[in-house]
Design an enzyme around this catalytic site. Structure first.
Site, mmCIF file in Angstrom:
data_model
loop_
_atom_site.group_PDB
_atom_site.id
_atom_site.type_symbol
_atom_site.label_atom_id
_atom_site.label_comp_id
_atom_site.label_asym_id
_atom_site.label_seq_id
_atom_site.Cartn_x
_atom_site.Cartn_y
_atom_site.Cartn_z
ATOM 1 N N HIS A 147 -10.659 -4.945 -3.122
ATOM 2 C CA HIS A 147 -9.239 -5.400 -2.329
ATOM 3 C C HIS A 147 -9.354 -5.847 -1.226
ATOM 4 O O HIS A 147 -9.839 -4.998 -0.390
ATOM 5 C CB HIS A 147 -8.342 -4.104 -2.539
ATOM 6 C CG HIS A 147 -8.303 -2.557 -2.165
ATOM 7 N ND1 HIS A 147 -9.179 -2.192 -3.159
ATOM 8 C CD2 HIS A 147 -8.632 -2.347 -1.128
ATOM 9 C CE1 HIS A 147 -10.162 -1.169 -2.658
ATOM 10 N NE2 HIS A 147 -9.313 -0.806 -0.790
ATOM 11 N N ASP A 203 0.337 -1.079 0.340
ATOM 12 C CA ASP A 203 -0.075 -0.378 -0.465
ATOM 13 C C ASP A 203 1.146 1.328 -0.166
ATOM 14 O O ASP A 203 1.895 0.820 0.970
ATOM 15 C CB ASP A 203 -0.692 0.359 1.069
ATOM 16 C CG ASP A 203 -2.282 1.027 1.662
ATOM 17 O OD1 ASP A 203 -3.599 0.517 1.362
ATOM 18 O OD2 ASP A 203 -1.378 1.663 0.991
HETATM 19 P P1 DGP Z 1 -9.179 1.442 0.450
HETATM 20 O O1 DGP Z 1 -9.215 2.865 1.207
HETATM 21 O O2 DGP Z 1 -9.730 0.571 1.275
HETATM 22 O O3 DGP Z 1 -10.315 1.920 -0.985
HETATM 23 O O4 DGP Z 1 -8.029 1.619 0.245
HETATM 24 C C1 DGP Z 1 -7.757 2.042 -0.985
HETATM 25 C C2 DGP Z 1 -5.652 1.737 -0.470
HETATM 26 O O5 DGP Z 1 -4.755 2.075 -1.981
HETATM 27 C C3 DGP Z 1 -5.148 2.929 0.735
HETATM 28 O O6 DGP Z 1 -5.461 2.409 1.296
HETATM 29 C C4 DGP Z 1 -4.459 3.787 -0.493
HETATM 30 C C5 DGP Z 1 -4.233 2.490 -1.499
HETATM 31 N N1 DGP Z 1 -3.498 3.079 -2.984
HETATM 32 C C6 DGP Z 1 -3.738 3.827 -3.538
HETATM 33 N N2 DGP Z 1 -3.650 4.022 -4.549
HETATM 34 C C7 DGP Z 1 -2.655 3.550 -4.347
HETATM 35 C C8 DGP Z 1 -1.981 3.262 -5.620
HETATM 36 O O7 DGP Z 1 -1.610 4.259 -7.125
HETATM 37 N N3 DGP Z 1 -0.379 2.233 -5.494
HETATM 38 C C9 DGP Z 1 -0.711 1.809 -4.419
HETATM 39 N N4 DGP Z 1 0.375 0.880 -3.738
HETATM 40 N N5 DGP Z 1 -1.546 2.239 -3.594
HETATM 41 C C10 DGP Z 1 -2.533 3.111 -3.512
#
Ligand code: DGP
Length: 113
Positions: free
Chosen positions: A99, A30
């Site tokens: 996810h 994340d």
């Molecule tokens: P949620 O709030 O449950 O929809 O979690 C989305 C998660 O995705 C959040 O913890 C941050 C992560 N995230 C968002 N954009 C990106 C990205 O471009 N790359 C990565 N590695 N994580 C991301």
């Protein structure tokens, strides 16, 4: 569903720190970690959220949990980890590609915030 940034990560159009990949799922760190270990496990199939899954998705939903356990073992945290799936904006979902959050490396409170 409309495409999200996770589809671009699946296609390797934007970088991510991938910890596991196979033909059905991808797991990557994340970008905004909430614990020392914070991995997202996603299906390659575009499913916006749990509530949008159908009976066709039964296998992949189970598969994501199995893989979560294996990844936790690979990362050395199989005895203490938390899995979270946010479903919908009011539950904290920000990316509408289903996810599983795998969090570990610190203690967690219950009930969750
Ligand atoms: P949620 O709030 O449950 O929809 O979690 C989305 C998660 O995705 C959040 O913890 C941050 C992560 N995230 C968002 N954009 C990106 C990205 O471009 N790359 C990565 N590695 N994580 C991301």
């Amino acid at each position: 569903m409309s495409e999200t940034i996770f589809s671009k990560i699946i296609r390797k159009e934007i970088p991510a720190e991938i910890v596991y990949e196979d033909d059905q799922c991808l797991a990557f760190k994340d970008v905004n970690p909430q614990a020392p270990i914070h991995v997202l496990i996603i299906p390659k199939k575009e499913i916006a959220k749990v509530a949008d899954a159908s009976s066709d998705d039964q296998n992949i939903l189970g598969y994501l949990l199995l893989k979560a356990g294996e990844i936790a073992q690979d990362l050395g945290v199989k005895d203490a980890f938390r899995l979270v799936i946010n479903n919908g904006e009011n539950a904290g979902q920000t990316v509408f590609h289903l996810h599983v959050h795998l969090l570990a490396g610190r203690s967690f409170n219950w009930p969750p915030g």
